[in-house]
Scaffold this motif. Sequence first.
Motif, PDB file in Angstrom:
ATOM      1  N   ASN A  23      37.205  -1.110  59.010  1.00  0.00           N
ATOM      2  CA  ASN A  23      36.494  -2.055  58.250  1.00  0.00           C
ATOM      3  C   ASN A  23      35.110  -1.753  58.390  1.00  0.00           C
ATOM      4  OD1 ASN A  23      38.587  -4.021  57.829  1.00  0.00           O
ATOM      5  ND2 ASN A  23      38.737  -4.523  59.955  1.00  0.00           N
ATOM      6  N   ARG A  24      34.607  -1.128  59.447  1.00  0.00           N
ATOM      7  CA  ARG A  24      33.063  -0.892  59.093  1.00  0.00           C
ATOM      8  C   ARG A  24      32.749   0.148  58.336  1.00  0.00           C
ATOM      9  NH1 ARG A  24      32.096   1.749  64.262  1.00  0.00           N
ATOM     10  NH2 ARG A  24      31.777   3.865  63.070  1.00  0.00           N
ATOM     11  N   THR A  25      33.582   1.202  58.233  1.00  0.00           N
ATOM     12  CA  THR A  25      33.317   2.372  57.150  1.00  0.00           C
ATOM     13  C   THR A  25      33.974   2.152  55.768  1.00  0.00           C
ATOM     14  OG1 THR A  25      35.174   3.638  57.737  1.00  0.00           O
ATOM     15  CG2 THR A  25      32.930   4.171  59.140  1.00  0.00           C
ATOM     16  N   GLU A  26      34.973   1.195  55.733  1.00  0.00           N
ATOM     17  CA  GLU A  26      35.569   1.025  54.442  1.00  0.00           C
ATOM     18  C   GLU A  26      36.522   2.186  54.156  1.00  0.00           C
ATOM     19  OE1 GLU A  26      32.915  -0.360  51.504  1.00  0.00           O
ATOM     20  OE2 GLU A  26      32.607  -2.186  52.588  1.00  0.00           O
ATOM     21  N   ILE A  27      37.221   2.879  55.186  1.00  0.00           N
ATOM     22  CA  ILE A  27      37.968   4.066  55.123  1.00  0.00           C
ATOM     23  C   ILE A  27      39.363   3.569  55.098  1.00  0.00           C
ATOM     24  CG2 ILE A  27      38.634   6.292  56.043  1.00  0.00           C
ATOM     25  CD1 ILE A  27      35.779   6.807  56.796  1.00  0.00           C
ATOM     26  N   THR A  28      40.382   3.646  54.388  1.00  0.00           N
ATOM     27  CA  THR A  28      41.585   3.324  54.437  1.00  0.00           C
ATOM     28  C   THR A  28      42.431   4.100  55.699  1.00  0.00           C
ATOM     29  OG1 THR A  28      41.732   2.996  51.855  1.00  0.00           O
ATOM     30  CG2 THR A  28      43.949   3.265  53.244  1.00  0.00           C
ATOM     31  N   THR A  29      42.893   3.451  56.429  1.00  0.00           N
ATOM     32  CA  THR A  29      43.512   3.782  57.754  1.00  0.00           C
ATOM     33  C   THR A  29      44.969   3.453  57.631  1.00  0.00           C
ATOM     34  OG1 THR A  29      41.535   3.638  58.955  1.00  0.00           O
ATOM     35  CG2 THR A  29      43.441   3.681  60.256  1.00  0.00           C
ATOM     36  N   THR A  30      45.717   4.454  57.642  1.00  0.00           N
ATOM     37  CA  THR A  30      47.136   3.858  57.511  1.00  0.00           C
ATOM     38  C   THR A  30      47.835   4.333  58.985  1.00  0.00           C
ATOM     39  OG1 THR A  30      47.119   4.296  55.259  1.00  0.00           O
ATOM     40  CG2 THR A  30      49.464   4.482  56.525  1.00  0.00           C
ATOM     41  N   LEU A  31      48.685   3.497  59.425  1.00  0.00           N
ATOM     42  CA  LEU A  31      49.281   3.770  60.628  1.00  0.00           C
ATOM     43  C   LEU A  31      50.715   3.902  60.314  1.00  0.00           C
ATOM     44  CD1 LEU A  31      47.060   1.621  61.314  1.00  0.00           C
ATOM     45  CD2 LEU A  31      48.275   1.289  63.542  1.00  0.00           C
ATOM     46  N   VAL A  32      51.561   5.096  60.708  1.00  0.00           N
ATOM     47  CA  VAL A  32      52.813   5.615  60.307  1.00  0.00           C
ATOM     48  C   VAL A  32      53.569   5.337  61.639  1.00  0.00           C
ATOM     49  CG1 VAL A  32      54.229   7.178  59.113  1.00  0.00           C
ATOM     50  CG2 VAL A  32      51.717   6.957  58.455  1.00  0.00           C
ATOM     51  N   ALA A  33      54.791   4.577  61.581  1.00  0.00           N
ATOM     52  CA  ALA A  33      55.553   4.527  62.592  1.00  0.00           C
ATOM     53  C   ALA A  33      57.036   4.079  62.257  1.00  0.00           C
ATOM     54  CB  ALA A  33      54.929   3.293  63.461  1.00  0.00           C
ATOM     55  N   ASN A  34      57.695   4.255  63.004  1.00  0.00           N
ATOM     56  CA  ASN A  34      59.187   3.970  62.856  1.00  0.00           C
ATOM     57  C   ASN A  34      59.731   2.713  63.094  1.00  0.00           C
ATOM     58  OD1 ASN A  34      59.843   4.159  65.542  1.00  0.00           O
ATOM     59  ND2 ASN A  34      60.613   6.517  65.399  1.00  0.00           N
ATOM     60  N   ILE A  37      54.380  -2.362  63.250  1.00  0.00           N
ATOM     61  CA  ILE A  37      53.459  -2.363  64.176  1.00  0.00           C
ATOM     62  C   ILE A  37      52.206  -3.622  63.746  1.00  0.00           C
ATOM     63  CG2 ILE A  37      51.202  -1.401  65.001  1.00  0.00           C
ATOM     64  CD1 ILE A  37      52.838   1.080  65.302  1.00  0.00           C
ATOM     65  N   GLN A  38      52.080  -4.534  64.638  1.00  0.00           N
ATOM     66  CA  GLN A  38      50.954  -5.467  64.397  1.00  0.00           C
ATOM     67  C   GLN A  38      49.725  -4.912  63.723  1.00  0.00           C
ATOM     68  OE1 GLN A  38      52.503  -8.447  63.753  1.00  0.00           O
ATOM     69  NE2 GLN A  38      50.683  -9.562  63.343  1.00  0.00           N
ATOM     70  N   ILE A  39      49.229  -5.386  62.391  1.00  0.00           N
ATOM     71  CA  ILE A  39      47.815  -4.744  62.129  1.00  0.00           C
ATOM     72  C   ILE A  39      46.836  -6.017  61.564  1.00  0.00           C
ATOM     73  CG2 ILE A  39      48.623  -2.596  61.532  1.00  0.00           C
ATOM     74  CD1 ILE A  39      48.613  -3.403  58.750  1.00  0.00           C
ATOM     75  N   PRO A  40      45.657  -6.081  62.016  1.00  0.00           N
ATOM     76  CA  PRO A  40      44.980  -7.140  61.424  1.00  0.00           C
ATOM     77  C   PRO A  40      44.956  -7.260  59.979  1.00  0.00           C
ATOM     78  CG  PRO A  40      43.590  -5.448  62.281  1.00  0.00           C
ATOM     79  CD  PRO A  40      45.031  -4.878  62.556  1.00  0.00           C
ATOM     80  N   PRO A  41      44.666  -8.326  59.463  1.00  0.00           N
ATOM     81  CA  PRO A  41      44.416  -8.387  57.986  1.00  0.00           C
ATOM     82  C   PRO A  41      43.275  -7.665  57.638  1.00  0.00           C
ATOM     83  CG  PRO A  41      44.052 -10.454  58.991  1.00  0.00           C
ATOM     84  CD  PRO A  41      44.485  -9.578  60.044  1.00  0.00           C
ATOM     85  N   SER A  42      43.324  -6.866  56.464  1.00  0.00           N
ATOM     86  CA  SER A  42      42.164  -5.796  56.118  1.00  0.00           C
ATOM     87  C   SER A  42      42.511  -5.331  54.927  1.00  0.00           C
ATOM     88  CB  SER A  42      41.549  -5.031  57.011  1.00  0.00           C
ATOM     89  OG  SER A  42      40.795  -4.251  57.030  1.00  0.00           O
ATOM     90  N   ARG A  43      41.737  -5.250  54.078  1.00  0.00           N
ATOM     91  CA  ARG A  43      42.167  -4.013  53.116  1.00  0.00           C
ATOM     92  C   ARG A  43      41.905  -2.804  53.120  1.00  0.00           C
ATOM     93  NH1 ARG A  43      37.225  -4.791  48.533  1.00  0.00           N
ATOM     94  NH2 ARG A  43      38.294  -2.929  47.687  1.00  0.00           N
ATOM     95  N   TYR A  44      41.700  -2.431  54.315  1.00  0.00           N
ATOM     96  CA  TYR A  44      41.507  -1.061  54.649  1.00  0.00           C
ATOM     97  C   TYR A  44      42.371  -0.388  55.805  1.00  0.00           C
ATOM     98  CZ  TYR A  44      37.008  -1.865  52.421  1.00  0.00           C
ATOM     99  OH  TYR A  44      36.053  -2.634  51.476  1.00  0.00           O
ATOM    100  N   ILE A  45      43.269  -1.538  56.392  1.00  0.00           N
ATOM    101  CA  ILE A  45      44.295  -1.125  57.031  1.00  0.00           C
ATOM    102  C   ILE A  45      45.489  -1.415  56.745  1.00  0.00           C
ATOM    103  CG2 ILE A  45      44.960  -1.527  59.471  1.00  0.00           C
ATOM    104  CD1 ILE A  45      42.151  -2.618  60.212  1.00  0.00           C
ATOM    105  N   LYS A  46      46.249  -0.285  56.671  1.00  0.00           N
ATOM    106  CA  LYS A  46      47.748  -0.330  56.287  1.00  0.00           C
ATOM    107  C   LYS A  46      49.003   0.152  57.268  1.00  0.00           C
ATOM    108  CE  LYS A  46      46.024   0.467  51.753  1.00  0.00           C
ATOM    109  NZ  LYS A  46      46.173   0.584  50.417  1.00  0.00           N
TER     110      LYS A  46
END
Length: 147
Positions: A23-34, A37-46
């Motif tokens: 969120n601070r850097t506006e870099i897309t961050t994608t969590l990959v898992a099988n 996983i709970q992620i916060p609402p953000s346009r930069y977190i997937k």
Amino acid sequence: MQIWVDADACPKAIKDILFRVANRTEITTTLVANQQIQIPPSRYIKMLRVKSGFDVADNEIVKQLNRGDLVITADIPLANDVIDKGGHAINPRGELYSHENIKERLNMRDFMDSLRGSGINTGGCAPLNSRDIQAFANQLDKFLAQR
């Protein structure tokens, strides 16, 4: 640049740091898992959920990785593949893997694996502690400042 997270085994404290950084850097961050996983609402977190299976998440990260992307993983074979493809890798304890150190880490991992396979108890990694978390945060900040 994107950040990819090998999220199945990534500690919550590390994910929390990554969420703030995304969120601070506006870099897309994608969590990959099988698993989901709970992620916060953000346009930069997937969240990218993959099928269960040996190395399925790792293979998906390598497949989608672009040159210059950053991967957060404790998986040394995955880090090796990332570096071979032109990416960067940091483990949750703050170690930046590089061409200079990844082969040594891979050889040591394979050696320890063969010891375990022959019945020798090699122990495991110590639990993540506050010093490790701070080392990760510092290494991530240093890495991002150079980009």
